[in-house]
Design a protein around this motif. Structure first.
Motif, PDB file in Angstrom:
ATOM      1  N   UNK A 198       7.407  30.432  68.691  1.00 42.47           N
ATOM      2  CA  UNK A 198       8.712  30.372  68.052  1.00 42.47           C
ATOM      3  C   UNK A 198       9.757  30.790  69.073  1.00 42.47           C
ATOM      4  N   UNK A 199      10.697  29.895  69.342  1.00 40.80           N
ATOM      5  CA  UNK A 199      11.766  30.167  70.295  1.00 40.80           C
ATOM      6  C   UNK A 199      12.727  31.206  69.705  1.00 40.80           C
ATOM      7  N   UNK A 200      13.527  31.865  70.542  1.00 42.26           N
ATOM      8  CA  UNK A 200      14.460  32.880  70.036  1.00 42.26           C
ATOM      9  C   UNK A 200      15.470  32.326  69.040  1.00 42.26           C
ATOM     10  N   UNK A 201      15.799  31.031  69.115  1.00 43.31           N
ATOM     11  CA  UNK A 201      16.776  30.472  68.170  1.00 43.31           C
ATOM     12  C   UNK A 201      16.124  30.052  66.857  1.00 43.31           C
ATOM     13  N   UNK A 202      14.809  30.289  66.692  1.00 43.67           N
ATOM     14  CA  UNK A 202      14.131  30.010  65.439  1.00 43.67           C
ATOM     15  C   UNK A 202      13.377  28.689  65.407  1.00 43.67           C
ATOM     16  N   UNK A 203      13.481  27.854  66.432  1.00 39.59           N
ATOM     17  CA  UNK A 203      12.751  26.577  66.425  1.00 39.59           C
ATOM     18  C   UNK A 203      11.301  26.822  66.764  1.00 39.59           C
TER      19      UNK A 203
END
Length: 167
Positions: free
Chosen positions: A144-149
């Motif tokens: 999970x990327x920091x931006x939520x994707x």
């Protein structure tokens, strides 16, 4: 195996000195050996200055560094051969001080250096044949990327090669 090399070296050097003493006499054999060593050190000083000047030029990116680095390795080998006692090693060391001989030996020394470097990287756990990957355990999971994707691990890599935000 190394002990065998030491005995072979001693046998060759003693045999060469005995042959030289037989043909020229013992005193002349000693004088020839000392003269060869002295000549070697004089040539080593002159060639060493040239090689180190080339290394300085390579450090300033004025010349390709492969030649001066290889010459430095061959100069180190010549120095070792000149310091070892014996006429055969001294003559081989003198031959290595000749610039055309060093130029002729460069490809072999560079190939041996590359092979040795790759072997040492493999021993360190970095595999030169497959890129620079370290050993480790792979754990399956969801990224999970920091931006939520959510990153799909089965998707082909994207061609977007920009730096992440914040850099």
């Amino acid at each position: 195996m190394r002990l065998l090399y030491v005995f072979a070296y001693l046998a060759i050097e003693i045999g060469a000195f005995v042959a030289m003493a037989h043909f020229f006499g013992f005193a002349w054999a000693i004088l020839i050996t000392l003269f060869a060593v002295g000549l070697g050190f004089v040539l080593l000083q002159a060639q060493g200055k040239k090689v180190f000047a080339e290394l300085q030029r390579a450090s300033r990116n004025e010349v390709d560094p492969r030649g001066p680095l290889t010459d430095t390795a061959l100069l180190a080998a010549a120095t070792l051969l000149l310091v070892l006692p014996g006429i055969v090693s001294t003559v081989i060391g003198l031959v290595l001080l000749i610039p055309p001989v060093r130029k002729l030996l460069r490809p072999a020394v560079q190939a041996a250096g590359a092979k040795s470097f790759a072997a040492s990287m493999n021993r360190a756990g970095l595999y030169a044949s497959r890129g620079m990957y370290m050993r480790g355990t792979v754990i399956d999971g969801t990224v999970i990327e920091p931006d939520g994707t959510i990153v799909d691990p089965t998707a082909p890599p994207t061609t977007n090669r920009t730096l992440p935000r914040g850099y």
